[in-house]
Structure formats: structure tokens, C-alpha cells
Design a protein around this motif. Structure first.
Motif, mmCIF file in Angstrom:
data_model
loop_
_atom_site.group_PDB
_atom_site.id
_atom_site.type_symbol
_atom_site.label_atom_id
_atom_site.label_comp_id
_atom_site.label_asym_id
_atom_site.label_seq_id
_atom_site.Cartn_x
_atom_site.Cartn_y
_atom_site.Cartn_z
ATOM 1 N N VAL A 35 -45.877 -5.775 -29.999
ATOM 2 C CA VAL A 35 -44.568 -6.175 -29.503
ATOM 3 C C VAL A 35 -44.395 -5.587 -28.108
ATOM 4 C CG1 VAL A 35 -42.075 -6.096 -29.856
ATOM 5 C CG2 VAL A 35 -43.624 -6.253 -31.823
ATOM 6 N N LEU A 36 -44.098 -6.449 -27.155
ATOM 7 C CA LEU A 36 -43.955 -6.033 -25.768
ATOM 8 C C LEU A 36 -42.500 -6.184 -25.351
ATOM 9 C CD1 LEU A 36 -46.027 -5.086 -23.587
ATOM 10 C CD2 LEU A 36 -45.890 -7.402 -22.649
ATOM 11 N N GLU A 37 -41.944 -5.112 -24.821
ATOM 12 C CA GLU A 37 -40.588 -5.167 -24.288
ATOM 13 C C GLU A 37 -40.677 -5.332 -22.774
ATOM 14 O OE1 GLU A 37 -36.812 -2.234 -24.683
ATOM 15 O OE2 GLU A 37 -38.440 -1.560 -23.395
ATOM 16 N N THR A 38 -39.944 -6.294 -22.245
ATOM 17 C CA THR A 38 -39.903 -6.516 -20.807
ATOM 18 C C THR A 38 -38.451 -6.430 -20.349
ATOM 19 O OG1 THR A 38 -39.654 -8.929 -20.940
ATOM 20 C CG2 THR A 38 -41.893 -8.042 -20.962
ATOM 21 N N VAL A 39 -38.249 -5.808 -19.202
ATOM 22 C CA VAL A 39 -36.913 -5.627 -18.657
ATOM 23 C C VAL A 39 -36.877 -6.181 -17.243
ATOM 24 C CG1 VAL A 39 -35.122 -3.952 -18.059
ATOM 25 C CG2 VAL A 39 -36.568 -3.557 -20.053
ATOM 26 N N ASN A 45 -36.061 -8.279 -22.957
ATOM 27 C CA ASN A 45 -36.721 -9.348 -23.698
ATOM 28 C C ASN A 45 -37.849 -8.777 -24.555
ATOM 29 O OD1 ASN A 45 -35.330 -11.422 -21.944
ATOM 30 N ND2 ASN A 45 -36.634 -10.459 -20.414
ATOM 31 N N TYR A 46 -38.079 -9.429 -25.687
ATOM 32 C CA TYR A 46 -39.177 -9.052 -26.569
ATOM 33 C C TYR A 46 -40.098 -10.257 -26.758
ATOM 34 C CZ TYR A 46 -36.336 -5.006 -27.845
ATOM 35 O OH TYR A 46 -35.591 -3.848 -27.812
ATOM 36 N N CYS A 47 -41.381 -10.008 -26.618
ATOM 37 C CA CYS A 47 -42.376 -11.029 -26.908
ATOM 38 C C CYS A 47 -43.570 -10.340 -27.559
ATOM 39 C CB CYS A 47 -42.799 -11.775 -25.633
ATOM 40 S SG CYS A 47 -43.477 -10.689 -24.358
ATOM 41 N N SER A 48 -44.569 -11.113 -27.948
ATOM 42 C CA SER A 48 -45.729 -10.552 -28.651
ATOM 43 C C SER A 48 -47.018 -10.930 -27.943
ATOM 44 C CB SER A 48 -45.775 -11.058 -30.100
ATOM 45 O OG SER A 48 -44.630 -10.640 -30.809
ATOM 46 N N ILE A 49 -48.001 -10.050 -28.050
ATOM 47 C CA ILE A 49 -49.347 -10.321 -27.534
ATOM 48 C C ILE A 49 -50.312 -10.249 -28.702
ATOM 49 C CG2 ILE A 49 -51.205 -9.487 -26.065
ATOM 50 C CD1 ILE A 49 -49.139 -8.472 -24.151
ATOM 51 N N GLN A 60 -39.211 -13.960 -27.708
ATOM 52 C CA GLN A 60 -38.794 -14.129 -29.099
ATOM 53 C C GLN A 60 -37.365 -13.650 -29.339
ATOM 54 O OE1 GLN A 60 -42.400 -11.834 -30.005
ATOM 55 N NE2 GLN A 60 -42.793 -13.274 -31.674
ATOM 56 N N TYR A 61 -36.910 -12.744 -28.484
ATOM 57 C CA TYR A 61 -35.558 -12.196 -28.641
ATOM 58 C C TYR A 61 -35.159 -11.604 -27.307
ATOM 59 C CZ TYR A 61 -32.167 -8.482 -29.812
ATOM 60 O OH TYR A 61 -31.097 -7.637 -29.836
ATOM 61 N N SER A 62 -33.909 -11.851 -26.906
ATOM 62 C CA SER A 62 -33.462 -11.402 -25.598
ATOM 63 C C SER A 62 -31.956 -11.171 -25.610
ATOM 64 C CB SER A 62 -33.814 -12.453 -24.538
ATOM 65 O OG SER A 62 -33.326 -12.086 -23.258
ATOM 66 N N TYR A 63 -31.493 -10.259 -24.755
ATOM 67 C CA TYR A 63 -30.050 -10.077 -24.580
ATOM 68 C C TYR A 63 -29.777 -9.475 -23.200
ATOM 69 C CZ TYR A 63 -30.434 -5.033 -25.456
ATOM 70 O OH TYR A 63 -30.760 -3.702 -25.380
ATOM 71 N N PRO A 64 -28.568 -9.718 -22.662
ATOM 72 C CA PRO A 64 -28.204 -9.181 -21.340
ATOM 73 C C PRO A 64 -27.755 -7.730 -21.423
ATOM 74 C CG PRO A 64 -26.423 -10.531 -22.193
ATOM 75 C CD PRO A 64 -27.540 -10.612 -23.201
ATOM 76 N N LEU A 97 -38.865 -11.283 -35.510
ATOM 77 C CA LEU A 97 -39.517 -11.786 -34.304
ATOM 78 C C LEU A 97 -40.362 -13.023 -34.569
ATOM 79 C CD1 LEU A 97 -40.623 -8.437 -32.617
ATOM 80 C CD2 LEU A 97 -38.779 -9.964 -31.898
ATOM 81 N N MET A 98 -40.829 -13.205 -35.796
ATOM 82 C CA MET A 98 -41.667 -14.369 -36.093
ATOM 83 C C MET A 98 -40.837 -15.637 -36.282
ATOM 84 S SD MET A 98 -44.566 -12.692 -38.605
ATOM 85 C CE MET A 98 -45.580 -14.169 -38.608
ATOM 86 N N SER A 99 -39.702 -15.512 -36.947
ATOM 87 C CA SER A 99 -38.877 -16.695 -37.214
ATOM 88 C C SER A 99 -37.703 -16.830 -36.261
ATOM 89 C CB SER A 99 -38.338 -16.633 -38.651
ATOM 90 O OG SER A 99 -37.393 -15.576 -38.789
#
Length: 232
Positions: A35-39, A45-49, A60-64, A97-99
Motif C-alpha cells: 500500500v502506497l500513500e501519496t500526498v 491518496n492510497y494506491c497499491s503496487i 483506491q482511496y483519497s481525501y482532501p 482498498l480492494m473493493s
């Protein structure tokens, strides 16, 4: 950021993922994915590698985060998210994160200091939340909440210990079967050490104390410990 895979038998390594961005970090893992967190300037934001293919997923999931203060923790494929609501209440959400599914697990959790608040772990289908009550600056109180992920019930933990005049929460260090390994105390001991010239010196040192506790007792705030004795 460069993520490399190392073969523990040969010592050989290869790059799985590389980026020039300075706002990325590994925040967790599930199945074959990290799980990778990017700012960026406005959002978290969260995405996966996938470590086998090296492919990076869409967000996969994000918020301000500029407008929305959240305290979050990744466990497996889930993000646990504490979100302030009507003061002093906070709700706990879980994001798959998957669904992409999101659900509210618990609400009306009393949080008086967001800066000291953290989700300290997920154990045995329970989430632990640690925070403090600073309303009386002369008597700051440590608080640990335990949230049952099945029922949504949130209760305060009363399991604490005195660390040479400082109150601390019992800490789970590991789990096995129906027990937790905990740090449940501090012991002051006089020891003799030898400096680099060979001269012995006597000093007092504080050593953490460890114990096992049944999971059922831990969740019910029953302080029945099985001490682990060491040389001190």
C-alpha cells in the motif's frame, strides 16, 4: 523513492518500483501488494503496487487533507480512519482498498486532543486508539479506546502501569494463540558497567517488564498477567 526486492539466499536485488516523487511512502501491505500513500498539495491518496508485476493501481482511496483532518492506519487491505464529527466526538470508518467499500464501524468516540491521537494497532478483531485528555493541563490523562470490529462497541481500557512516576498504557508487543505478549511495567535496578578504559561504574537503570495476558482478559480489562522473568 525506489522499492527493491532482495533475494535473501543470493543477496541479489531488483527494482520493483521507482518514482521521482518525494511525497510517497509504503504504508502497509496485503496479498501481493504494497500500500502506497501519496500526498500532493491538496489530497492524501492510497494506491497499491503489485510486487510481482510492478504495476501501480489507480487511486483506491483519497481525501482532501487540507480541509479534512483524519487519523489513519493501514492493516492488510483495510484503511481505518478516524474522522471528527460534532465536538468532541469522532467516528471510526473502515475502507476496503480492494473493493472501495467504506463503512462506519463506531461513533461518538470522545477525542479531546487530535494531535496526540493515533490508531496504535489492530489485534484480534479489535482496533486500539490512543489519545489524551488535555482539558485540565495540570492533570493530563492518557486514554486508550478499544473498538470491537464486529459490534462497533467502544470501551476505554483501564490497563495501565506506573513507569517511575509516569502513567503508561499496557502495550501489546506480539500475539500468539489466545494470549498477548505485553509490556506491563518498569523495574529500577542497580547495575555495574565497565567503561572503555576498564573501570567499573555502578548506576541505576530502568528495565521494561514483560508478561503474557489472555486475550479475553485483556479485552475485559482484567489485569491477570503471567510475568516473564529475566536476569533483572
Amino acid at each position: 523513492l525506489e522499492i527493491r526486492e532482495i533475494d535473501l539466499e543470493t543477496g541479489e536485488s531488483k527494482t520493483i518500483y521507482a518514482t521521482e516523487s518525494s511525497g510517497e511512502r509504503i504504508f502497509g501491505a496485503y496479498e501481493d501488494c504494497l500500500v502506497l500513500e501519496t500526498v500532493d498539495e491538496t489530497s492524501r491518496n492510497y494506491c497499491s503496487i503489485n510486487v510481482r508485476s510492478g504495476q501501480k493501481s489507480e487511486v483506491q482511496y483519497s481525501y482532501p487533507y487540507v480541509d479534512d483532518v483524519r487519523t489513519e492506519f493501514v492493516d492488510g487491505k483495510y484503511v481505518y480512519s478516524l474522522r471528527p464529527e460534532e465536538d468532541p466526538y469522532t467516528s471510526l470508518y473502515r475502507i476496503d482498498l480492494m473493493s472501495g467499500e467504506e463503512e462506519k464501524i463506531a461513533e461518538k468516540i470522545e477525542i479531546y486532543d487530535e494531535d496526540s491521537t493515533r490508531i496504535s494497532g489492530v489485534f484480534d478483531n479489535h482496533v486500539e486508539i490512543e489519545t489524551s485528555d488535555h482539558r485540565n493541563v495540570d492533570a493530563v490523562k492518557l486514554i486508550k479506546y478499544i473498538v470491537d470490529l464486529d459490534s462497533g462497541e467502544c470501551i476505554p481500557s483501564s490497563l495501565q502501569y506506573d513507569a517511575l512516576g509516569v502513567t503508561k498504557n499496557i502495550a501489546i508487543l506480539a500475539e500468539s494463540g489466545d494470549s498477548f505478549l505485553t509490556r506491563n511495567g518498569v523495574k529500577k535496578q542497580t547495575v555495574t558497567v565497565t567503561d572503555n578504559t576498564g573501570v567499573p561504574n555502578t548506576l541505576e537503570a530502568a528495565f521494561p517488564q514483560y508478561a503474557l495476558i489472555a486475550k479475553n482478559d485483556y479485552w475485559k480489562n482484567v489485569d491477570q498477567y503471567q510475568s516473564i522473568h529475566d536476569s533483572f
